[in-house]
Design an enzyme around this catalytic site. Structure first.
Site, PDB file in Angstrom:
ATOM      1  N   HIS A   1       0.661  -1.136   0.101  1.00  0.00           N
ATOM      2  CA  HIS A   1       0.072  -0.029   0.134  1.00  0.00           C
ATOM      3  C   HIS A   1       0.837   1.279   0.117  1.00  0.00           C
ATOM      4  O   HIS A   1       0.521   2.286  -0.314  1.00  0.00           O
ATOM      5  CB  HIS A   1      -1.070  -0.159   1.266  1.00  0.00           C
ATOM      6  CG  HIS A   1      -0.725   0.312   2.507  1.00  0.00           C
ATOM      7  ND1 HIS A   1      -0.249  -0.590   3.370  1.00  0.00           N
ATOM      8  CD2 HIS A   1      -0.385   1.607   3.071  1.00  0.00           C
ATOM      9  CE1 HIS A   1       0.116  -0.039   4.730  1.00  0.00           C
ATOM     10  NE2 HIS A   1      -0.028   1.277   4.252  1.00  0.00           N
TER      11      HIS A   1
ATOM     12  N   ASP B   1       0.901  -7.635   2.416  1.00  0.00           N
ATOM     13  CA  ASP B   1       1.329  -6.153   2.054  1.00  0.00           C
ATOM     14  C   ASP B   1       2.809  -5.706   1.787  1.00  0.00           C
ATOM     15  O   ASP B   1       3.220  -5.467   2.814  1.00  0.00           O
ATOM     16  CB  ASP B   1       0.523  -5.473   3.035  1.00  0.00           C
ATOM     17  CG  ASP B   1       0.342  -4.072   2.914  1.00  0.00           C
ATOM     18  OD1 ASP B   1       1.065  -3.417   1.877  1.00  0.00           O
ATOM     19  OD2 ASP B   1      -0.476  -3.579   3.455  1.00  0.00           O
TER      20      ASP B   1
ATOM     21  N   SER C   1       3.787   2.557   8.583  1.00  0.00           N
ATOM     22  CA  SER C   1       3.601   1.243   7.282  1.00  0.00           C
ATOM     23  C   SER C   1       5.129   1.066   6.484  1.00  0.00           C
ATOM     24  O   SER C   1       5.763   2.153   6.192  1.00  0.00           O
ATOM     25  CB  SER C   1       2.668   1.857   6.287  1.00  0.00           C
ATOM     26  OG  SER C   1       1.220   1.598   6.808  1.00  0.00           O
TER      27      SER C   1
HETATM   28  N1  ARG Z   1      -4.562   0.595   7.433  1.00  0.00           N
HETATM   29  C1  ARG Z   1      -3.486   0.656   7.063  1.00  0.00           C
HETATM   30  C2  ARG Z   1      -2.769   1.973   7.211  1.00  0.00           C
HETATM   31  O1  ARG Z   1      -3.306   2.677   7.891  1.00  0.00           O
HETATM   32  C3  ARG Z   1      -3.350   0.167   5.466  1.00  0.00           C
HETATM   33  C4  ARG Z   1      -3.946   1.016   4.365  1.00  0.00           C
HETATM   34  C5  ARG Z   1      -3.984   0.484   3.016  1.00  0.00           C
HETATM   35  N2  ARG Z   1      -5.236  -0.285   2.767  1.00  0.00           N
HETATM   36  C6  ARG Z   1      -6.346  -0.246   2.334  1.00  0.00           C
HETATM   37  N3  ARG Z   1      -7.406  -1.153   2.329  1.00  0.00           N
HETATM   38  N4  ARG Z   1      -6.831   1.183   2.296  1.00  0.00           N
HETATM   39  O2  ARG Z   1      -2.423   2.705   6.554  1.00  0.00           O
HETATM   40  N1  GLU Z   2      -1.281   1.610   7.355  1.00  0.00           N
HETATM   41  C1  GLU Z   2      -0.715   2.359   8.015  1.00  0.00           C
HETATM   42  C2  GLU Z   2       0.358   3.361   7.493  1.00  0.00           C
HETATM   43  O1  GLU Z   2       0.199   3.788   6.191  1.00  0.00           O
HETATM   44  C3  GLU Z   2      -0.026   1.877   9.333  1.00  0.00           C
HETATM   45  C4  GLU Z   2      -0.928   1.558  10.281  1.00  0.00           C
HETATM   46  C5  GLU Z   2      -0.998   2.323  11.651  1.00  0.00           C
HETATM   47  O2  GLU Z   2      -1.556   3.447  11.278  1.00  0.00           O
HETATM   48  O3  GLU Z   2      -0.833   1.776  12.538  1.00  0.00           O
HETATM   49  O4  GLU Z   2       1.178   4.135   8.043  1.00  0.00           O
END
Ligand code: ARG
Ligand code: GLU
Length: 720
Positions: free
Chosen positions: A85, A221, A655
């Site tokens: 991502h 991921d 991330s």
């Molecule tokens: N939650 C993760 C982070 O905050 C992954 C985000 C990407 N994935 C998604 N399905 N949008 O950024």
């Molecule tokens: N998916 C998140 C990012 O893009 C990290 C997850 C979080 O916020 O802990 O930074």
């Protein structure tokens, strides 16, 4: 098993603090504040292994990836791993219906096949220095705040400038604890970064928005890039002559795997936390801001999804946008739930009560701190109005893509209305830049989506914004068309210059006073310009003033809290500087009667794939590998491990961060937090807060068995 849990329970009684994994620590100070606790948890290395300016250390293998993620080097030839991502924008950039790397994945089988990524940079940290004294030189405690700020700014600039004199480094001085301390960060930016490998989204984004922010998780991921340098290993813009960068340090990879209770450390760039805000601030997040933002984004997401499902071109164009909008939407829901479940507001109130009592114990404290809580209360009272309006600005008005885009034109157009001669050099520069952003904008734009979003969002605005905040052009439209939003939308989109990229580029290529006059009569331009100036005056500026004063109050409040709790070690809020978080591999119990294991396997991927849900589609080849149990050296107990949860305190920006074991070997790549723990940006709950990482063995399995890119594995150092 019984025996183990007995030992754990017993040691919990003896060393409760060892199990509190809250905190994102400054690498430079780990030796001073954290090493003992880390060792008690199992860490085997020294503080110098984590951060050193005398020898290569782990920090030399870590980068800020782009402007919002972390990445780490995993080979002597500049190979880098981060999340899928995080690489998503670039994977999408290189994708088209013919070369659909989003769907099919991409694997460069040689250096020549690696794809340049314009605009992508990776940033290495050169060093950190505590510069508090130098920043505060000349600052007096009773100084006027504006004078104080300009003094700090000037000092910071001098410090940063002198740190990078005669070098190609960059530097910044950042406040910590709301300006009680200051640290200098010196960086080195590499700008030739190439895409090396990415699994298909059905692996790299497996579970999509359905599983995002949740456990159990089955997402692969990760994506691979390579950093390039000039022949002297120095940063250089993209050139075919550049060669793979030779890092000072890279991470060896452990293929031994992880077990419950193992030490883990996450080392990366968390962006923003607010651990020390007051009860009223928490109330505004949980009960004022999040509910409105959540429902506005829900509407927007439904519209996008609808169009994406029925058209592949649209699906590719909007993939990244949709993911971005959905990500915060889902996090805010989890955050609100978590704050409520934790009784965060009550807990903060109790702390404030304790603070008041402590302050009232001496006259001296009353003088220094007595005004804080009442003033917080007044300011938050004022803030609520601005916060609501600002949320509408961001989440409704700016949700319309063409609005955000049109706003970029004000600088250029207004140059003809300053009253003096327009600056021709500036105009040339502006219009050039705008031609480029026009091309970028329309590449991924689909106006039926934007029209529908416009209709929903502007109607909402017209119903929820106080009359004094509604631009004249908007009121005029509503009146003219008797609030018929279909007609208003048609008028807005059909007649504007912004509806036609060719015409727009034509105007930009020959921009002159006539073009500026014409632009000024354009409805989209006008409505945006009016909205912007109205909001700047009535919302953005006063909101900023309130927030600035709050920051000043927090500076003193933090100082007071530290004095009140002299034995507690306070960690600074995340501010997108490099931090160390440490904890243990561990599952959790999300609710009554449910216990989660700490790891997932390929079996779960296959189980989910049988549910017939779009987000759970899996490439046929992965199912074949599973059916044949063709796992090669990556088999563990007849399957392949996929991801694991641990107790590290992480946030957005973490991330792609390396997750290392007690020996400093890479065991995973961080990519998310669990749903029940997303309030950890504001309040950490050791029982619920877990970070989620891809097990590095899953990435290796995909690279080797799925993609057949064994040459990449040969570059790495595997510890078996
Ligand atoms: N939650 C993760 C982070 O905050 C992954 C985000 C990407 N994935 C998604 N399905 N949008 O950024
Ligand atoms: N998916 C998140 C990012 O893009 C990290 C997850 C979080 O916020 O802990 O930074």
């Amino acid at each position: 098993m019984k025996r183990l849990s007995f030992i754990v329970a017993f040691s919990l009684l003896l060393f409760p603090s060892v199990y509190a994994d809250e905190g994102m620590w400054i690498p430079l100070l780990v030796g001073k504040y954290n090493l003992d606790a880390m060792k008690a948890k199992g860490f085997k290395l020294t503080a110098e292994d984590i951060y050193s300016i005398n020898q290569p250390s782990m920090k030399d293998a870590i980068v800020m990836f782009g402007r919002g993620c972390t990445g780490e080097l995993i080979s002597p030839n500049g190979l880098l791993i981060t999340n899928h991502h995080c690489g998503y924008g670039m994977i999408q950039y290189h994708s088209s219906v013919e070369h659909d790397y989003l769907s099919q994945g991409f694997w460069a089988m040689s250096l020549e096949e690696e794809l340049p990524c314009p605009g992508l940079t990776v940033t290495f940290l050169n060093r950190i220095e505590d510069v508090t004294q130098r920043v505060l030189q000349g600052v007096e405690s009773d100084m006027d705040e504006a004078i104080r700020q300009s003094m700090i700014q000037a000092n910071s600039k001098t410090i940063a400038d002198s740190a990078i004199a005669n070098s190609n480094l960059t530097a910044s001085v950042e406040p910590f604890y709301y300006g009680n301390q200051y640290f200098l960060f010196v960086y080195e930016v590499y700008s030739d970064v190439r895409l090396v490998g990415a699994p298909p989204s059905s692996i790299g984004k497996f579970g999509g928005d359905t599983d995002n922010w949740t456990w159990p998780r089955h997402t692969g991921d990760f994506s691979l890039f390579r950093v390039y340098a000039d022949k002297d290993n120095q940063p250089a813009p993209y050139s075919a002559e550049n060669v793979p960068y030779k890092p000072k340090r890279y991470f060896p990879i452990s293929t031994k795997g992880i077990s419950a209770g193992d030490f883990t450390m996450v080392y990366g760039y968390p962006a923003r936390t607010e651990q020390y805000i007051t009860s009223q601030a928490v109330h505004q997040v949980a009960n004022v801001s999040n509910p409105v933002k959540i429902s506005l984004r829900q509407t927007r997401l439904d519209i996008m999804k609808n169009y994406m499902m029925s058209n592949d071109t649209v699906r590719i164009k909007y993939a990244s946008k949709h993911a971005g909008v959905a990500n915060a939407w889902k996090k805010w829901i989890g955050e609100r739930n978590g704050l409520i479940r934790l009784n965060a507001i009550e807990k903060k109130e109790a702390l404030e009560q304790q603070f008041s009592q402590w302050v009232n114990e001496t006259q001296e404290r009353v003088e220094e701190y007595g005004y804080l809580l009442p003033r917080f209360s007044e300011l938050y009272g004022q803030r609520e109005h601005y916060l609501k309006a600002d949320d509408l600005r961001r989440e409704a008005f700016a949700a319309v893509e063409i609005n955000r885009f049109a706003l970029q034109f004000t600088r250029l157009v207004e140059e003809y209305y300053t009253g003096s001669e327009p600056d021709l050099a500036l105009i040339e520069k502006q219009s050039k830049g705008l031609i480029a952003s026009t091309r970028r904008f329309y590449k991924d734009y689909y106006s039926p989506i934007d029209r529908e979003i416009f209709q929903m969002m502007m109607r909402y605005l017209s119903e929820h914004l106080s009359d004094s905040l509604q631009p004249k052009a908007l009121k005029g439209l509503i009146q003219q068309y008797n609030a018929d939003w279909q007609k208003i939308t048609a008028k807005y989109f059909d007649e504007s210059l912004f509806a036609d990229s060719t015409k727009l580029i034509y105007y930009l290529s020959n921009f002159d006073r006539k073009a500026a006059n014409y632009m000024k009569t354009d409805l989209v331009y006008t409505l945006n310009a009016q909205f912007d100036s109205l909001f700047n005056e009535k919302v953005v500026t006063p909101f900023q003033m309130v927030n600035d004063e709050l920051t000043v109050l927090y500076r003193t409040y933090m100082k007071g809290l530290m004095e009140m709790q002299p034995n507690r070690i306070f960690y600074p809020d995340a501010n997108f500087t490099l931090r160390v978080a440490y904890g243990n591999v561990e599952g959790y119990s999300p609710c009554d009667a449910v216990d989660y294991l700490y790891y997932t396997t390929l079996e779960g991927v296959v189980e989910k794939s049988q549910m017939g849900v779009y987000d759970y589609e899996v490439p046929a080849k992965l199912l074949e590998l599973h059916k044949a149990k063709d796992y090669g050296r990556w088999a563990v107990n007849g399957t392949v491990p996929v991801s694991f949860s641990a107790t590290n305190h992480t946030s957005g920006g973490n991330s792609g961060s390396p997750v290392v074991n007690a020996q400093g070997h890479l065991v995973g790549v961080n990519f998310d937090r669990v749903w029940e723990g997303t309030m950890s940006d504001i309040m950490f709950d050791p029982a619920m807060c877990r970070n989620i990482s891809i097990d590095i063995r899953y990435a290796l399995f995909i690279i080797e068995k799925y993609a057949g890119a064994t040459h990449l594995i040969s570059e790495m150092t595997l510890i078996q």
